[in-house]
Design a protein around this motif. Structure first.
Motif, short mmCIF file in Angstrom:
data_model
loop_
_atom_site.label_atom_id
_atom_site.label_comp_id
_atom_site.label_asym_id
_atom_site.label_seq_id
_atom_site.Cartn_x
_atom_site.Cartn_y
_atom_site.Cartn_z
N PHE A 34 42.17 65.17 1.94
CA PHE A 34 41.33 64.02 1.64
C PHE A 34 41.86 62.72 2.25
O PHE A 34 41.07 61.80 2.51
CB PHE A 34 41.15 63.88 0.12
CG PHE A 34 40.05 64.73 -0.42
CD1 PHE A 34 38.75 64.25 -0.48
CD2 PHE A 34 40.29 66.02 -0.86
CE1 PHE A 34 37.72 65.03 -0.98
CE2 PHE A 34 39.28 66.82 -1.35
CZ PHE A 34 37.99 66.33 -1.41
N VAL A 35 43.16 62.62 2.51
CA VAL A 35 43.68 61.46 3.23
C VAL A 35 43.08 61.41 4.63
O VAL A 35 42.62 60.36 5.11
CB VAL A 35 45.22 61.49 3.32
CG1 VAL A 35 45.73 60.57 4.41
CG2 VAL A 35 45.84 61.06 1.99
N GLU A 155 42.51 53.51 -5.94
CA GLU A 155 43.64 53.66 -6.85
C GLU A 155 43.65 55.01 -7.53
O GLU A 155 44.71 55.58 -7.79
CB GLU A 155 43.65 52.52 -7.87
CG GLU A 155 43.91 51.16 -7.27
CD GLU A 155 45.15 51.15 -6.37
OE1 GLU A 155 46.17 51.74 -6.74
OE2 GLU A 155 45.08 50.55 -5.28
N LEU A 156 42.47 55.54 -7.86
CA LEU A 156 42.42 56.89 -8.41
C LEU A 156 43.08 57.88 -7.46
O LEU A 156 43.81 58.78 -7.88
CB LEU A 156 40.97 57.31 -8.66
CG LEU A 156 40.26 56.70 -9.86
CD1 LEU A 156 38.79 57.09 -9.86
CD2 LEU A 156 40.91 57.14 -11.17
N PHE A 157 42.82 57.68 -6.16
CA PHE A 157 43.35 58.63 -5.19
C PHE A 157 44.81 58.35 -4.84
O PHE A 157 45.67 59.23 -4.98
CB PHE A 157 42.50 58.61 -3.93
CG PHE A 157 42.91 59.65 -2.93
CD1 PHE A 157 42.63 60.98 -3.16
CD2 PHE A 157 43.58 59.30 -1.77
CE1 PHE A 157 43.03 61.96 -2.26
CE2 PHE A 157 43.98 60.27 -0.86
CZ PHE A 157 43.69 61.60 -1.10
N PHE A 158 45.11 57.14 -4.40
CA PHE A 158 46.45 56.86 -3.89
C PHE A 158 47.49 56.75 -5.00
O PHE A 158 48.61 57.25 -4.86
CB PHE A 158 46.44 55.61 -3.02
CG PHE A 158 45.79 55.83 -1.69
CD1 PHE A 158 46.50 56.39 -0.65
CD2 PHE A 158 44.46 55.51 -1.49
CE1 PHE A 158 45.88 56.62 0.58
CE2 PHE A 158 43.84 55.73 -0.28
CZ PHE A 158 44.55 56.29 0.77
N ALA A 172 57.13 54.35 -2.30
CA ALA A 172 57.21 54.11 -0.86
C ALA A 172 56.19 54.94 -0.09
O ALA A 172 55.47 54.43 0.77
CB ALA A 172 58.62 54.41 -0.36
N TRP A 173 56.10 56.22 -0.42
CA TRP A 173 55.23 57.10 0.37
C TRP A 173 53.75 56.87 0.11
O TRP A 173 52.92 57.02 1.01
CB TRP A 173 55.59 58.56 0.12
CG TRP A 173 56.88 58.96 0.78
CD1 TRP A 173 58.02 59.37 0.18
CD2 TRP A 173 57.14 58.97 2.19
NE1 TRP A 173 58.99 59.63 1.11
CE2 TRP A 173 58.48 59.40 2.35
CE3 TRP A 173 56.39 58.65 3.31
CZ2 TRP A 173 59.07 59.52 3.61
CZ3 TRP A 173 56.98 58.77 4.57
CH2 TRP A 173 58.30 59.20 4.71
N THR A 174 53.38 56.50 -1.12
CA THR A 174 51.97 56.17 -1.36
C THR A 174 51.59 54.87 -0.63
O THR A 174 50.46 54.75 -0.14
CB THR A 174 51.65 56.01 -2.85
OG1 THR A 174 52.59 55.11 -3.46
CG2 THR A 174 51.70 57.34 -3.57
N SER A 175 52.53 53.95 -0.54
CA SER A 175 52.27 52.72 0.22
C SER A 175 52.08 53.04 1.69
O SER A 175 51.18 52.50 2.34
CB SER A 175 53.42 51.72 0.04
OG SER A 175 53.59 51.37 -1.33
N VAL A 176 52.92 53.92 2.23
CA VAL A 176 52.79 54.33 3.63
C VAL A 176 51.45 55.02 3.88
O VAL A 176 50.75 54.74 4.86
CB VAL A 176 53.95 55.25 4.04
CG1 VAL A 176 53.70 55.87 5.40
CG2 VAL A 176 55.27 54.47 4.05
N ALA A 177 51.07 55.94 2.97
CA ALA A 177 49.80 56.66 3.13
C ALA A 177 48.62 55.70 3.09
O ALA A 177 47.66 55.84 3.87
CB ALA A 177 49.66 57.72 2.03
N TYR A 178 48.69 54.71 2.20
CA TYR A 178 47.60 53.73 2.08
C TYR A 178 47.49 52.89 3.35
O TYR A 178 46.39 52.61 3.83
CB TYR A 178 47.87 52.86 0.85
CG TYR A 178 46.74 51.92 0.51
CD1 TYR A 178 45.43 52.37 0.45
CD2 TYR A 178 46.99 50.58 0.23
CE1 TYR A 178 44.39 51.51 0.12
CE2 TYR A 178 45.97 49.72 -0.10
CZ TYR A 178 44.68 50.19 -0.16
OH TYR A 178 43.65 49.33 -0.47
#
Length: 234
Positions: A34-35, A155-158, A172-178
């Motif tokens: 989904f990303v 926000e539900l997803f990330f 850190a990794w959710t920030s990178v993915a976003y």
């Protein structure tokens, strides 16, 4: 103030959100898919000409991608933070409502101050105006709904699905993915905003154990930007 910020961003409340190894692997595979899909839809939606009738369906489709991906990945939690006043015998935990909203408004104020600098730099000024073209050409009430819906879905997803899929360094990794997903727009200023916002809401997710605080902060910030930036760059 220091105590309020610590409860909102740093103090980790107790919770039991453990998931099995099989559940973790399933969540990871769902979120990766989904990303990629969300990044493609986001890139298409912001490359639509301002004023096009396809802009609103594309942005609602993007919100749908994030929301479906979030709930398909596994259980989500709202989260709690420490109360303003502690009860005798222990810490009372409450749903985070007012602190995240105030934090989002404070973050928006910082971005507005930064906008005063950005508009003096021609290249960055053009980056911001390319996004504001959609606000200038669109219906404000519909844009408010679109902004709020996408803020909730992201926000539900990330901070929901992706965060729970990462066993180490999830902030850190959710920030990178976003940021990677936002880079699909080709807009540097949106990616920069995603870095700062991502870190703040990631810390909220870590502290509260849920998505409610990140959702409220994201929506307060994005709606404030929707209303303030056209005045600043108009």
């Amino acid at each position: 103030m220091r105590s309020w910020v610590r409860r909102s961003l740093w103090d980790v409340v107790p919770r039991d959100h453990r998931q099995s190894d099989a559940g973790l692997r399933r969540r990871q595979s769902v979120t990766v898919g989904f990303v990629v899909l969300g990044a493609l839809v986001l890139g298409v939606s912001l490359r639509i000409e301002p004023g096009s009738v396809w802009f609103y369906p594309a942005t609602f489709a993007l919100a749908g991608v994030w929301a479906v991906g979030a709930f398909a990945s596994g259980p989500l939690h709202l989260g709690r933070i420490g109360a303003w006043r502690q009860q005798e015998g222990g810490r009372r935990l409450v749903r985070p409502v007012l602190p995240p909203i105030l934090l989002g408004l404070g973050l928006a104020a910082i971005f507005v101050i930064g906008g005063l600098v950005v508009r003096e730099i021609p290249w960055l000024d053009r980056q911001v105006r390319s996004v504001l073209d959609f606000a200038d050409q669109g219906s404000l009430p519909i844009l408010v709904v679109v902004t709020a819906v996408n803020g909730v879905a992201e926000e539900l997803f990330f901070r929901g699905a992706v965060y729970a899929a990462l066993p180490r360094h999830p902030v850190a990794w959710t920030s990178v993915a976003y940021v990677i997903a936002t880079l699909a727009t080709g807009n540097v200023m949106l990616a920069f905003a995603a870095i700062l916002l991502g870190v703040v809401v990631g810390l909220q997710r870590r502290a509260s154990g849920g998505v409610l605080a990140p959702i409220l902060t994201h929506c307060a910030w994005s709606l404030s930007m929707l209303l303030a930036l056209p005045l600043l760059f108009g």
